[in-house]
Each structure stands twice: as C-alpha cells, then as structure tokens.
Design an enzyme around this catalytic site. Structure first.
Site, short mmCIF file in Angstrom:
data_model
loop_
_atom_site.label_atom_id
_atom_site.label_comp_id
_atom_site.label_asym_id
_atom_site.label_seq_id
_atom_site.Cartn_x
_atom_site.Cartn_y
_atom_site.Cartn_z
N ARG A 1 0.92 -1.17 0.05
CA ARG A 1 -0.03 0.00 0.08
C ARG A 1 0.85 1.30 0.09
NH1 ARG A 1 -5.28 -1.35 3.98
NH2 ARG A 1 -6.41 -2.04 2.41
N GLY B 1 -7.76 -8.05 -0.10
CA GLY B 1 -7.83 -9.33 1.01
C GLY B 1 -7.44 -10.49 0.76
N LYS C 1 -17.81 -17.33 3.44
CA LYS C 1 -19.18 -16.98 4.16
C LYS C 1 -19.97 -16.59 2.92
CE LYS C 1 -18.67 -16.29 8.71
NZ LYS C 1 -18.75 -15.04 9.87
N GLY D 1 -12.51 -4.60 1.78
CA GLY D 1 -13.95 -4.29 1.99
C GLY D 1 -14.35 -3.25 0.84
C1 3PG Z 1 -8.89 -1.92 5.22
O1 3PG Z 1 -7.58 -2.62 5.50
O2 3PG Z 1 -9.63 -2.79 5.25
C2 3PG Z 1 -8.83 -0.83 5.31
O3 3PG Z 1 -7.48 -0.09 5.65
C3 3PG Z 1 -9.87 -0.03 6.00
O4 3PG Z 1 -9.77 -0.50 7.47
P1 3PG Z 1 -11.09 -0.63 8.40
O5 3PG Z 1 -11.62 -2.06 7.74
O6 3PG Z 1 -10.36 -0.92 9.79
O7 3PG Z 1 -11.90 0.62 8.36
#
Ligand code: 3PG
Ligand code: MG
Length: 413
Positions: free
Chosen positions: A37, A369, A214, A392
C-alpha cells in the site's frame, strides 16, 4: 471516472493534503510485513513532489478506537516511506494541534510530512449517521476535520482501501475544503477504473469467481453481478451453503443455515437472468482442520465428521476450462483453506487459470483481502491485470455501491 486527478492540477508552491491508506500489516515486533500500500501510493506522491508542491500525508492504521496506542503508530510507515522515497519524511506526533500546524506551515517545496494515526481521535471514525443525530457529535467531527483541512491548499483522496468508510478524513475534511481543488490520487483512479469500469463495460465472456468462507458477505455481490456476467464460479466455504440448499449432506462443513433459503433464491434468479452458475463438482474433505490432515476427494454427499476444505481436481479442471475463453474475469475469495497445505491446490489452480487467461488477453481483476494474499503467495501477482489494495472497498464496489468520498471530488472538464 470523470474525476480530476493530481496529475491534472498545478501544485507549484502548494501544500497538498493526501489521504492514503497506509493501514499495512505489522508483525508482533511492529515490522511492516507488506509495504504494497505504501509502494502503490508512490506515483501520486512523486507527482506532487516533482510538480513543486509539498506534501502532508495522513492515514489510519488498525482500529485504535479513538485512543493513542503505540502499537498502531505510523512511525514504521514514516521510516519505510523515507527509505523508498529516498528522502527524509517528517513526522508529526499527532494529526491535529500545534505541533502539526507548526510543521505544516514550515514545509517547503519537496518536503513530506506524515501525520500520526488519524484514528487516535474518535472523531475520525464517528459515523455521519450518528453525528447527524447529535449536534455535539457533529460539531466535534466538523471541528476535527476543519483543523486538518486548514493545513493545506489541495485535497487528494488516494485511500482506496478506506473508500467505503465515512471517516472524517475521507469525507468531512474535503467538505471543509470546498473551493480548493479536491482531486483523486493515481491509485484511486486506477482502482476505480479496474473495478467499476470493468463491470460497467466488460468484454465478453465475463466470468466472476467468488469464494471465501461466508455466503452472507457475498450475497449482494452475486445479486449485483448476476445480470452483468455470463457465468459465476462459486467455490470456497460458501459453496457448502449452496450444497445444503440443494438438499445435500455436508457433514461438518461451514454452513450459514440462515442463508440456505437465500442461496436457493440466488440460483433461481441466476437461471432467470441467463447467468450460468458453476458450483464445485467434487470436494476435498478432511476430518481435521490442519495442514496435511488426512483427506480424500468425494463428489457426492459429505459424511458426518468430515468437512470440505478445497475444491476437488475435477472442479479445478471445470473452472479452468470456463476461464480459458473468458475476456473479463473478476475474482474475489479463495476456493479452499489456502493457508493450509495441500488445501491451497484449488485456489492455486484458479490463480493459474486467471494468469493464463490474462496471457491470452483477458482483463483480470483480483479483489483485495484473501484473494490478493493468495495470488501473491502463489507468485502470480504480476500475471493479472490488477490486484486491488482494498478488501472491503473492492467488495462494496462489486456490490454496486457508490462512495461519497468519490462523489465530492472535482469533476474533469
Ligand atoms: C482495510 O484494510 O480494510 C482498510 O484500511 C480499512 O480499514 P478498516 O476496515 O479498519 O476500516
Ligand atoms: Mg477492513
């Protein structure tokens, strides 16, 4: 996205406030284990510095819940950034207050200042909905955002990974900077291009691969995609909820009973929409949830005491065949327990098929993710078109959601 970017504006002599997502993984000693990142924000950072501006960088790290927590300090990020940029990165021990103001106002062309973790203040993560219902909270969030907004002449949103959050730095700060340029960073522009534009204008056949534990987390993605894609491949733990919906025995495999009915409904809607759904035709099952556990491959019901841990070899071949001719592929979620050998084989086979499709000219996008971790672990990261830096956030884009932090940025033209 017709949004202005940092490359479109003149930053000579300007102080540029850039919201990045430097929420990087740290080991127990506080050492950064992936600086992806940080590296991906470098083009936008260099654009400002080469353009004669100075930079104030801000980010969150972890979830410190409004309290100062040394384990979640951004100091390791300042050091790594300094190494990769090849210049000193100044650090402010807070993101608001006199130290920040002094350091920000002393910045000269080419200087870089990183502010301490925004989430050491609870105003950062206070939801707009809650703030709207309470004047005092609204006032506190606005005041916090105004303090940050006043530091700079230009606002840049580069934090794609946080784009689904209404954190103060993502939306309230740019609100407070109305009248000043508010633009997208280059990573943000790229993420939106690859995720939103790919879904809006796919070359066909368009295949989505969805996995992960899930089904509940993927229902809205399936709903949004089923009239846009030609086929959806389903693997991973979520497949067992679909098996259950088909009346099969699944042993002790992961299953969200509350979603069995919805799984059936989704299959029905996909059929109506003319979207092919491919579920695994065989499954690797084990009795213990550990690496190299005793395992076998089955193609029917799963016996009591056994659980599905990966897609089987016939499913790997079936999925690979479907991916072979695809011109657009979006992938979110592993096919099995890829952290435990040899149950990474299904995810690996799909990763290889996606890489092969890319080599054949397909546009391939991997969500952030677990699927991003998996493809990196398999050494195929440079063989797909795009890997998202947001878990997310990429999921919410696949669900068809809009981000208000994007809406507030200046339009091109
Ligand atoms: C992440 O890694 O999911 C983002 O940096 C957002 O972080 P958060 O899910 O704690 O809001
Ligand atoms: Mg998250």
């Amino acid at each position: 996205m017709a949004k202005m970017t940092i490359a479109d504006i003149d930053v000579t002599g300007k102080k540029v406030l850039m919201r990045c997502d430097f929420n990087v993984p740290l080991d127990e000693r506080g050492v950064i284990t992936s600086d992806d990142r940080i590296l991906k924000a470098l083009p936008a950072i260099r654009t400002v510095l080469d353009g004669g501006g100075s930079l104030i960088l801000m980010s969150h790290l972890g979830r410190p819940k409004g309290e100062r927590n040394v384990a979640m300090s951004l100091t390791p990020v300042a050091r790594r950034l300094s190494d990769v940029l090849g210049q000193e990165v100044l650090f402010a021990s807070d993101c608001v207050g006199p130290d920040v103001r002094a350091k920000a106002s002393a910045l000269r062309q080419g200087d870089v200042l990183l502010l301490e973790n925004l989430r050491f203040h609870k105003q950062e993560t206070l939801k707009d909905k809650e703030a709207a219902a309470d004047d005092q909270l609204r006032g506190a969030k606005d005041a916090f955002a105004r303090d940050i907004a006043e530091l700079a002449d230009v606002y840049v949103c580069e934090a794609f990974g946080t784009a689904h959050r209404d954190n103060a730095s993502m939306y309230t700060v740019p609100q407070m900077m109305a009248g000043k340029p508010r633009v997208a960073g280059l990573l943000l522009e790229k993420e939106i291009k690859f995720l939103s534009d790919t879904i809006a204008n796919p070359e066909r056949p368009f295949v989505a691969i969805l996995g992960g534990a899930k089904v509940s987390g993927k229902i809205r993605v399936i709903e949004n995609l089923l009239d846009k894609v030609d086929a959806i491949i389903i693997g991973g733990g979520m497949a067992y909820t679909f098996f259950k919906a088909q009346g099969r025995s699944i042993g002790k495999s992961i299953c969200e009973k509350a979603f069995v009915g919805q799984a059936n409904g989704l299959l029905e809607r996909a059929r109506e929409a003319g979207c092919e759904v491919l579920l695994p035709i065989d499954t690797v099952i084990a009795q213990d949830f550990k690496a190299h556990a005793e395992h076998r491959v089955i193609s029917g019901d799963i016996d009591e005491g056994w659980e599905g841990v990966d897609i089987g070899p016939q499913s790997r071949a079936l999925f690979a065949q479907k991916l072979q001719d695809a011109k657009t592929i979006v992938w979110n979620g592993p096919m099995g327990v890829f952290e435990l050998e040899p149950f990474d084989a299904g995810t690996k086979a799909v990763a290889e098929a996606v890489a092969q499709a890319t080599a054949n000219g397909a546009r391939t996008v991997v969500g952030g993710g677990d699927s991003a971790s998996a493809i990196k672990q398999m050494g195929l990261a440079d063989q797909v078109s795009h890997i998202s830096t947001g878990g997310g956030a990429s999921l919410e884009l696949l669900e068809g959601k809009r981000f208000k932090c994007l809406d507030i940025l200046d339009e091109k033209g």
